[in-house]
Design a protein around this motif. Structure first.
Motif, PDB file in Angstrom:
ATOM      1  N   GLY A 144     -10.953 -15.172  12.597  1.00 18.08           N
ATOM      2  CA  GLY A 144     -11.365 -16.271  13.450  1.00 18.08           C
ATOM      3  C   GLY A 144     -11.539 -15.835  14.885  1.00 18.08           C
ATOM      4  N   PRO A 145     -11.515 -16.814  15.829  1.00 19.11           N
ATOM      5  CA  PRO A 145     -11.670 -16.484  17.251  1.00 19.11           C
ATOM      6  C   PRO A 145     -10.432 -15.760  17.778  1.00 19.11           C
ATOM      7  CG  PRO A 145     -11.112 -18.795  16.977  1.00 19.11           C
ATOM      8  CD  PRO A 145     -11.358 -18.262  15.600  1.00 19.11           C
ATOM      9  N   GLY A 146     -10.540 -15.198  18.944  1.00 17.61           N
ATOM     10  CA  GLY A 146      -9.423 -14.520  19.580  1.00 17.61           C
ATOM     11  C   GLY A 146      -9.689 -13.061  19.821  1.00 17.61           C
ATOM     12  N   GLY A 147     -10.462 -12.425  18.950  1.00 19.10           N
ATOM     13  CA  GLY A 147     -10.891 -11.055  19.176  1.00 19.10           C
ATOM     14  C   GLY A 147      -9.796 -10.018  19.116  1.00 19.10           C
ATOM     15  N   LYS A 148      -8.603 -10.356  18.628  1.00 20.41           N
ATOM     16  CA  LYS A 148      -7.505  -9.394  18.597  1.00 20.41           C
ATOM     17  C   LYS A 148      -7.030  -9.234  17.166  1.00 20.41           C
ATOM     18  CE  LYS A 148      -2.752  -8.737  20.292  1.00 20.41           C
ATOM     19  NZ  LYS A 148      -2.902  -7.369  20.814  1.00 20.41           N
ATOM     20  N   ASN A 149      -6.833  -7.984  16.769  1.00 19.23           N
ATOM     21  CA  ASN A 149      -6.284  -7.670  15.456  1.00 19.23           C
ATOM     22  C   ASN A 149      -4.814  -7.291  15.654  1.00 19.23           C
ATOM     23  OD1 ASN A 149      -8.879  -7.958  14.234  1.00 19.23           O
ATOM     24  ND2 ASN A 149      -9.371  -5.883  14.913  1.00 19.23           N
ATOM     25  N   PRO A 150      -3.926  -8.238  15.533  1.00 19.33           N
ATOM     26  CA  PRO A 150      -2.538  -7.994  15.962  1.00 19.33           C
ATOM     27  C   PRO A 150      -1.823  -6.980  15.081  1.00 19.33           C
ATOM     28  CG  PRO A 150      -2.696 -10.098  14.846  1.00 19.33           C
ATOM     29  CD  PRO A 150      -4.105  -9.609  15.027  1.00 19.33           C
ATOM     30  N   GLU A 151      -0.933  -6.263  15.733  1.00 16.51           N
ATOM     31  CA  GLU A 151      -0.064  -5.333  15.017  1.00 16.51           C
ATOM     32  C   GLU A 151       1.066  -6.132  14.383  1.00 16.51           C
ATOM     33  OE1 GLU A 151       3.322  -2.812  16.775  1.00 16.51           O
ATOM     34  OE2 GLU A 151       1.523  -1.550  16.976  1.00 16.51           O
ATOM     35  N   LEU A 152       1.167  -6.049  13.055  1.00 15.18           N
ATOM     36  CA  LEU A 152       2.241  -6.748  12.358  1.00 15.18           C
ATOM     37  C   LEU A 152       3.566  -6.002  12.489  1.00 15.18           C
ATOM     38  CD1 LEU A 152       0.416  -7.842   9.084  1.00 15.18           C
ATOM     39  CD2 LEU A 152       0.697  -9.111  11.225  1.00 15.18           C
ATOM     40  N   GLY A 153       3.475  -4.758  12.884  1.00 14.34           N
ATOM     41  CA  GLY A 153       4.696  -3.984  13.069  1.00 14.34           C
ATOM     42  C   GLY A 153       4.477  -2.519  12.786  1.00 14.34           C
ATOM     43  N   CYS A 154       5.426  -1.723  13.189  1.00 10.62           N
ATOM     44  CA  CYS A 154       5.446  -0.291  12.906  1.00 10.62           C
ATOM     45  C   CYS A 154       6.810   0.067  12.328  1.00 10.62           C
ATOM     46  CB  CYS A 154       5.190   0.534  14.170  1.00 10.62           C
ATOM     47  SG  CYS A 154       3.521   0.399  14.844  1.00 10.62           S
ATOM     48  N   ARG A 155       6.812   1.021  11.442  1.00 17.42           N
ATOM     49  CA  ARG A 155       8.053   1.529  10.880  1.00 17.42           C
ATOM     50  C   ARG A 155       8.024   3.053  10.923  1.00 17.42           C
ATOM     51  NH1 ARG A 155       8.633  -3.088  11.404  1.00 17.42           N
ATOM     52  NH2 ARG A 155       9.468  -4.635   9.937  1.00 17.42           N
ATOM     53  N   THR A 156       9.174   3.637  11.126  1.00 19.49           N
ATOM     54  CA  THR A 156       9.296   5.091  11.071  1.00 19.49           C
ATOM     55  C   THR A 156       9.832   5.479   9.705  1.00 19.49           C
ATOM     56  OG1 THR A 156       9.664   5.288  13.450  1.00 19.49           O
ATOM     57  CG2 THR A 156      10.382   7.121  12.077  1.00 19.49           C
ATOM     58  N   LEU A 157       9.039   6.240   8.961  1.00 22.51           N
ATOM     59  CA  LEU A 157       9.441   6.729   7.649  1.00 22.51           C
ATOM     60  C   LEU A 157       9.647   8.234   7.748  1.00 22.51           C
ATOM     61  CD1 LEU A 157       7.023   4.731   5.297  1.00 22.51           C
ATOM     62  CD2 LEU A 157       9.382   4.209   5.917  1.00 22.51           C
ATOM     63  N   VAL A 158      10.819   8.681   7.394  1.00 19.28           N
ATOM     64  CA  VAL A 158      11.151  10.099   7.486  1.00 19.28           C
ATOM     65  C   VAL A 158      11.030  10.727   6.104  1.00 19.28           C
ATOM     66  CG1 VAL A 158      12.903  11.781   8.124  1.00 19.28           C
ATOM     67  CG2 VAL A 158      12.688   9.645   9.417  1.00 19.28           C
ATOM     68  N   LEU A 159      10.098  11.674   5.985  1.00 22.36           N
ATOM     69  CA  LEU A 159       9.922  12.390   4.731  1.00 22.36           C
ATOM     70  C   LEU A 159      10.704  13.691   4.809  1.00 22.36           C
ATOM     71  CD1 LEU A 159       8.690  12.811   1.950  1.00 22.36           C
ATOM     72  CD2 LEU A 159       6.687  13.848   3.068  1.00 22.36           C
ATOM     73  N   PHE A 163       0.843  -1.191   0.000  1.00 25.40           N
ATOM     74  CA  PHE A 163       0.000   0.000   0.000  1.00 25.40           C
ATOM     75  C   PHE A 163       0.878   1.240   0.000  1.00 25.40           C
ATOM     76  CE2 PHE A 163       0.544  -1.491   4.347  1.00 25.40           C
ATOM     77  CZ  PHE A 163       1.088  -0.384   4.973  1.00 25.40           C
ATOM     78  N   THR A 164       0.274   2.328  -0.454  1.00 26.31           N
ATOM     79  CA  THR A 164       0.940   3.629  -0.481  1.00 26.31           C
ATOM     80  C   THR A 164       0.146   4.591   0.378  1.00 26.31           C
ATOM     81  OG1 THR A 164       1.789   3.232  -2.706  1.00 26.31           O
ATOM     82  CG2 THR A 164       1.744   5.512  -1.942  1.00 26.31           C
ATOM     83  N   VAL A 165       0.835   5.320   1.268  1.00 31.89           N
ATOM     84  CA  VAL A 165       0.155   6.249   2.174  1.00 31.89           C
ATOM     85  C   VAL A 165       0.826   7.609   2.103  1.00 31.89           C
ATOM     86  CG1 VAL A 165      -0.649   4.473   3.775  1.00 31.89           C
ATOM     87  CG2 VAL A 165       1.596   5.498   4.106  1.00 31.89           C
ATOM     88  N   PRO A 166       0.057   8.682   2.292  1.00 30.52           N
ATOM     89  CA  PRO A 166       0.658  10.018   2.327  1.00 30.52           C
ATOM     90  C   PRO A 166       1.447  10.211   3.625  1.00 30.52           C
ATOM     91  CG  PRO A 166      -1.668  10.147   2.857  1.00 30.52           C
ATOM     92  CD  PRO A 166      -1.408   8.728   2.460  1.00 30.52           C
ATOM     93  N   LEU A 167       2.482  11.031   3.559  1.00 32.08           N
ATOM     94  CA  LEU A 167       3.320  11.320   4.709  1.00 32.08           C
ATOM     95  C   LEU A 167       3.403  12.826   4.925  1.00 32.08           C
ATOM     96  CD1 LEU A 167       6.336   8.929   3.923  1.00 32.08           C
ATOM     97  CD2 LEU A 167       4.373   8.444   5.398  1.00 32.08           C
ATOM     98  N   ARG A 168       3.576  13.206   6.168  1.00 31.43           N
ATOM     99  CA  ARG A 168       3.821  14.613   6.475  1.00 31.43           C
ATOM    100  C   ARG A 168       5.335  14.827   6.565  1.00 31.43           C
ATOM    101  NH1 ARG A 168       1.783  14.179  12.767  1.00 31.43           N
ATOM    102  NH2 ARG A 168       3.701  13.242  13.610  1.00 31.43           N
TER     103      ARG A 168
END
Length: 807
Positions: free
Chosen positions: A474-489, A455-460
């Motif tokens: 499925g069951p579990g009720g949690k939408n896990p975070e696959l990760g975070c990245r810091t992008l410097v524009l 995906f492509t997202v706008p950055l500030r």
């Protein structure tokens, strides 16, 4: 001499807990290789502590004691009656005179508990560790907090002069009084062993309970004075039930004072028999173990080893098996607030990869000292069953936007998952992870290959936090975070520039780009503050393409600017596009435009120890004299100023005048040399041209010759007469150095008239005598003179004389 305590003293300090943090519920046995806490089964009644450890008054500095008290009492709260924590306790102390047992105590205003303990320990040669342990076993002052704190604990801090059958003697009340008196008492025991019932080197029956003779006793061979002193102060030993209970309660015949002394000392300061081992073990907390994805968990906490302010390692165990290690160096301001001496860099935040399911995760702090305890910080049970798995594989900035790609799947279904994207905490869109990923399908054949996303997202402008979440089907009720990245524009252009001068023009070249586009941008050039030219940075620069992947190579520029002779300031600016408003300066350079210098090295003449250089040099861009640099055998040697009168040069170059000659002498070592001269450019042109080189042979320099004729005492000084000359320059008066009693006393020029020298040495003349008057003071003195070689060679002694000055 002290009250016997039949009740249990406060137990071992629990792992410290910061405000708002919770200890782990269950503590498992340490895994193989990790040392347990003090084992009461190792208690030796005949050798509770060695003399070397017990009587080491310098074992801890005042700062060491302060840090220890702060650590053990970091969560201490003031008592209900206002009684302070030990770390905050202060009092005006009184002086104690030195005697046969202690070196005395210099009183002071508002001294801290740590200072009092350290000063008493040093004065009486009793380990500060011993005094800290006694404060704990007698009144629990090291760890007491809140309602348990009251004034009487300080008044009777060491239990000194507090018999079981009567109130404490008020003459010894007070914290400083108790600490100093108790420390001194152990030296009294040591100095007078025959006065007391327990003595080193003897087998004696020691009671299990001093107040209950019916509880019996057992024979103990008391091996050293320190152990004897502990029994005199606390006249009982722990029975089997007391030892089996650890810090707990034994039976009706159990007593705990000496047992607790050994336990506290061992747990706090290491072996009672081995000085030099690490005194303290790490403390800390496992804050949380939380599911991240179906195959990973996040583990957070903190740990500090009091032996060092540096971060330490933590080891992770999953289901009782070693998993991995990390350094606890993440910022924790709450830890720094509670333990200011150790700072904030003691947190850990790691993600562990584990199989999907229910697991127990335990964390251990690794002691910096070999053989020390590696305590558990806690354990947590975590369940990742049914949660999606996946990862962010790439996150880059392209054309001013963030491009993120990876994969995800839910083990409960083969259907593609939705992926939600957040930028700086705000929703930025959703994509379906349905891209073809054969590699994922090969690893998870039941799920298939349709699980890739991009995906492509706008950055500030500036740093952006881009986080990706897999939406659970499925069951579990949690939408896990696959990760975070810091992008410097970066929205401001960047680049580099170099400007150089020439005979008629300046060359400007470099590169520039704007991170928001791969297209070439404009560059503006200013000369002496005035716009000169606009360039397009579109020349091929493969090096820029290699340094900034994705922007291409067409970002170079180069131009030539015709300028008048002289110095100019050339500045270059990159012109911004899209976001941002700054047009940053790539650089400014001072450049010289003009002709190169000219001149000639006309003559290089060798004499013993020296060479003489003559010639001329000028720069047509200025009428002022210029410098000439001289190199000998390829190494820089001297700077000459070409400023002497040369009418012939003035006739040839009337525009610059005649003050452009040079005539100078250099001191050189004997042998063959290559002498070269260069004219130094001042206003442009190319380089500093050579004026010429000459090969010369320098003859060895003859040392000075002379004599110290006489030294005579005059008043409180001496007068020395003599003569000196240098055969290399016989008509020149040379320097003479004077030494008195082997120390330099001054110098003078041997220029007095000596007709005898003129007659003896033809061509030398008469100006070679010297007369020196020196103030030296009464006594016998030795006066020596030395002739100073004009070519920098040896300076021979002209003579020495011994003279007595009577004053």
């Amino acid at each position: 001499m002290r009250r016997l305590f039949s009740r249990l003293s406060v137990g071992l300090l629990a792992v410290a807990v910061l405000a708002g943090l919770v200890l782990a519920g269950d503590t498992p046995s340490p895994p193989v290789g990790l040392s347990p806490a003090a084992d009461a089964g190792q208690f030796a009644p005949g050798n509770i502590i060695s003399d070397a450890v017990f009587f080491d008054g310098n074992a801890m500095s005042a700062d060491d004691v302060r840090r220890f008290i702060e650590l053990k009492g970091m969560n201490c709260k003031t008592g209900a009656d206002g009684t302070p924590c030990l770390k905050a306790y202060r009092q005006d102390t009184t002086s104690r005179a030195a005697d046969a047992y202690c070196s005395g105590y210099a009183g002071g205003a508002q001294e801290s508990a740590a200072m009092i303990i350290a000063k008493a320990a040093q004065a009486c040669s009793i380990s500060p560790k011993v005094l800290l342990v006694m404060l704990q076993k007698e009144q629990s002052l090291v760890t007491n907090t809140g309602s348990s704190l009251r004034a009487s604990r300080y008044r009777e801090a060491m239990g000194y002069a507090c018999p079981d059958t009567a109130p404490c003697d008020p003459a010894y009340n007070g914290f400083q009084n108790q600490v100093y008196s108790a420390a001194r008492r152990y030296q009294v025991y040591k100095a007078n062993p025959t006065r007391y019932g327990y003595r080193a080197g003897r087998t004696q029956n020691v009671l299990f309970q001093a107040n209950k003779p019916e509880c019996g006793s057992s024979p103990v061979y008391i091996q050293n004075q320190a152990t004897a002193g502990l029994y005199i102060y606390t006249p009982y030993q722990p029975n089997a039930a007391a030892l089996a209970a650890g810090y707990g309660t034994g039976d009706a015949c159990s007593a705990y004072g000496n047992r607790n002394f050994w336990l506290y000392f061992t747990d706090w300061f290491g072996s009672t028999q081995a000085p030099g081992e690490s005194p303290w073990q790490p403390v800390g907390i496992l804050d949380a173990v939380e599911p991240r994805t179906g195959d990973s968990v996040d583990v957070r906490g903190w740990t500090v080893d009091p032996d060092t302010a540096q971060p330490i390692d933590v080891h992770f165990y999953v289901d009782g098996q070693p998993h991995s290690a990390a350094r606890a160096d993440a910022p924790r301001p709450d830890v720094a607030e509670a333990l200011p001496a150790w700072g904030a860099g003691h947190g850990f935040e790691v993600t562990l990869t584990i199989p999907q399911g229910v697991h127990q995760v335990c964390v251990y702090a690794i002691n910096v000292a070999a053989g020390g305890n590696n305590p558990t910080l806690g354990c947590r049970t975590v369940d990742t069953t049914g949660l999606p798995i996946g990862s962010i594989e790439q996150a880059v900035v392209t054309e001013g936007q963030g491009v993120v790609s990876g994969w995800t799947l839910d083990p409960d279904t083969s259907w593609p998952l939705d992926v939600h994207v957040y930028v700086n905490g705000a929703g930025a869109g959703m994509v379906s992870a349905a891209g073809n990923r054969p590699d994922v399908g090969a690893v998870y054949p039941r799920s298939g290959a349709a699980h890739g996303y991009q995906f492509t997202v706008p950055l500030r402008p500036g740093p952006n936090s881009v986080c990706v979440y897999a939406i659970n089907l499925g069951p579990g009720g949690k939408n896990p975070e696959l990760g975070c990245r810091t992008l410097v524009l970066r929205v401001d252009p960047q680049g580099d520039v170099r400007a150089t001068g020439g005979a008629t023009a300046a060359t400007v070249s470099g590169w520039a780009l704007d991170p928001e586009t791969v297209a070439p941008i404009d560059v503006h050039v200013y000369v002496d503050g005035t716009w000169a030219r606009t360039l397009t940075a579109d020349l091929d620069r493969p090096d820029v393409a290699a340094a900034f992947p994705g922007v291409g190579s067409r970002h170079g520029f180069s131009t030539s600017l015709t300028l008048r002779p002289g110095t100019h300031e050339v500045c270059t600016f990159a012109i911004n596009v899209r976001q941002g408003s700054a047009n940053p300066q790539l650089g400014c350079s001072s450049v010289l435009v003009g002709v190169a210098p000219s001149g000639n090295l006309e003559q290089v003449t060798a004499k013993p120890g020296t060479v003489r250089l003559t010639g001329w040099a000028l720069d047509a861009d200025t009428a002022d004299p210029i410098d000439v640099h001289v190199y000998v055998d390829g190494a820089f040697s001297a700077v000459l100023r070409a400023d002497s009168a040369r009418p012939d040069v003035a006739a040839a170059f009337p525009a610059v005048g005649g003050a452009h000659g040079f005539d100078s002498t250099l001191v050189l070592s004997p042998g063959d040399h290559q002498v070269c001269a260069y004219a130094i450019n001042v206003a442009g042109g190319t380089g500093n041209p050579a004026l010429g080189c000459r090969a010369v042979t320098v003859a060895p320099s003859a040392p000075p010759v002379g004599h110290l004729d006489q030294v005579t005492a005059v008043g409180d000084g001496v007068v020395a007469w003599g003569w000196a000359y240098d055969p290399d320059v016989p008509a020149t008066s040379i320097l003479v150095h004077l030494y008195v009693d082997g120390r330099y006393a001054g110098q003078l020029t041997a220029a007095d008239t000596r007709p005898d020298i003129a007659a003896a040495i033809p061509g030398a003349g008469a100006a070679h005598g010297y007369t020196a008057q020196l103030s030296v003071g009464a006594g016998e003195h030795r006066v020596c003179t030395y002739g100073i070689d004009t070519a920098g060679a040896a300076n021979p002694q002209l003579g020495c004389a011994t003279v007595t000055v009577t004053g």
